[in-house]
Design an enzyme around this catalytic site. Sequence first.
Site, short mmCIF file in Angstrom:
data_model
loop_
_atom_site.label_atom_id
_atom_site.label_comp_id
_atom_site.label_asym_id
_atom_site.label_seq_id
_atom_site.Cartn_x
_atom_site.Cartn_y
_atom_site.Cartn_z
N ASP A 9 36.20 15.25 58.64
CA ASP A 9 36.32 14.15 57.71
C ASP A 9 37.02 15.41 56.18
OD1 ASP A 9 36.64 11.15 57.06
OD2 ASP A 9 35.76 12.02 55.08
N TYR A 49 38.57 10.73 46.65
CA TYR A 49 39.81 10.89 46.87
C TYR A 49 40.80 10.83 45.99
CZ TYR A 49 37.90 9.17 52.09
OH TYR A 49 37.09 8.96 52.90
N HIS A 73 34.68 9.86 65.05
CA HIS A 73 35.07 10.40 64.04
C HIS A 73 33.25 10.49 63.54
CE1 HIS A 73 37.17 11.52 60.34
NE2 HIS A 73 36.04 10.75 59.46
#
Length: 456
Positions: free
Chosen positions: A223, A373, A429
Amino acid sequence: MFTEVLVALVIGGLIFFLVQRSRSQVLQTEDGWWGAGAPPSGGEDATIRPFKITTSDEQLEDLYRRIDQTRPVPSLEDSQFNYGFNSQYLQKVVSYWRNDFDWRRQVDKLNQYPHFKTKIEGIDIHYLHVKPKTVPGGAAAIPLIMVHGWPGSFYEFYGLIPRLTEPSNPGDLVFEVVCPSIPGYGFSEAPHKKGFDSVCAARIFHKLMKRMGFQQFYAHGGDWGWLVTTNMAQLEPKTVKGLHVNFAPPSKAGLRMALSVMLGRRFPKLFGFTDVDVQRLFPCMDKLVVESIKESGYMHIQATKPDTVGRGLNDSPVGLAAYILEKFSTWTCNDFRNLEDGGLTRKFSLDDLLTNVMIYWTSGCIVSSMRFYKENFAKGLNQPHSKMPVYVPTGFACFPNELMHTPKLWVKQKYRKLETYTPMARGGHFAAMEEPQLMAEDIQKFAKTVEKRPHN
């Protein structure tokens, strides 16, 4: 004939020059200051301080009061997890959280490893540092930094750490592990100024490792941890001895990659595609677009207005749990959307899942974690690091249920010294947390390849 030889030599020399030049390129960065106000005139305190995770009775009472005041919303009939976290199952999770989950016992588990804090570029950086209890005679422990992502935390690595620091196989390498919290996550202080992106995190983690006395080390990430450790390899390629990742979305499409997209389904062998590559890369276009829309809404919010939705999540523990745990369902396996319980406890225990949620809740870090982000996407997709190849020896663990499948051809376009590419038997993930044994085995395989040690 002489002219042709001369032209060939000139062209060859030019190609060699360009290749060598690109290999000598390093990512450029400048020191930052992320603390409140201006930097102190006398320099910052470089002390490393022991840290323990604690929670007061008042914090737990406040949590329980907020849980008790939640307002349930019934899910639509036969909706499972296709509209997000199923409300009926959420009530069961909340009931367990409120009545059975023992946070103090989990705090003891978190504190089983030594935690520390140190101030770098104006903010407190939290990390845990686990040294092996024993190292085979004549050998030295191999330093390894492991970096988490969102909505995970350093806790993702708790099942992996003992497998690396105390391996059961006598032929395995022994690692000394450092797991930091990305600034703004967990117990690392959030930046007080705009602009803190993955390169800034990479620079701070290099300073952290130097402060701890490591001149060379391995790095692992998934990630956001994939990007932070990749940036670390780009910033100081001689310091990062090996880079291991389990997430590597393509950052720049070259001619060969573009041709593989256009022709790979019909001529898979031309691009080294396996049956799995074809199956993962070439669903019908409609399905590709719909799946992208289904699973990327959170990213649009967090890359644009994280403080708005984040405020609600920071006030509501149940909202926070739903927002985080829904990712541990769908990102572990897409098909879990069709289950009433989201398949959450097929791969994880509720204790582990709620421990990760509690790290976000007790530290109050959800807003600052989501800002990461915005800071990374605000500068556009064409950043210097996205165009720069990595020449550090790299290993890639390709888990079958990862959000995005990256065939070997695409990984090699970015990571030019790809030493190992392993199609993993299972996992999604959150691979380090879901399949710690498989991850440990692949890190061992990669590091042995780089260290030129025999494989088991």
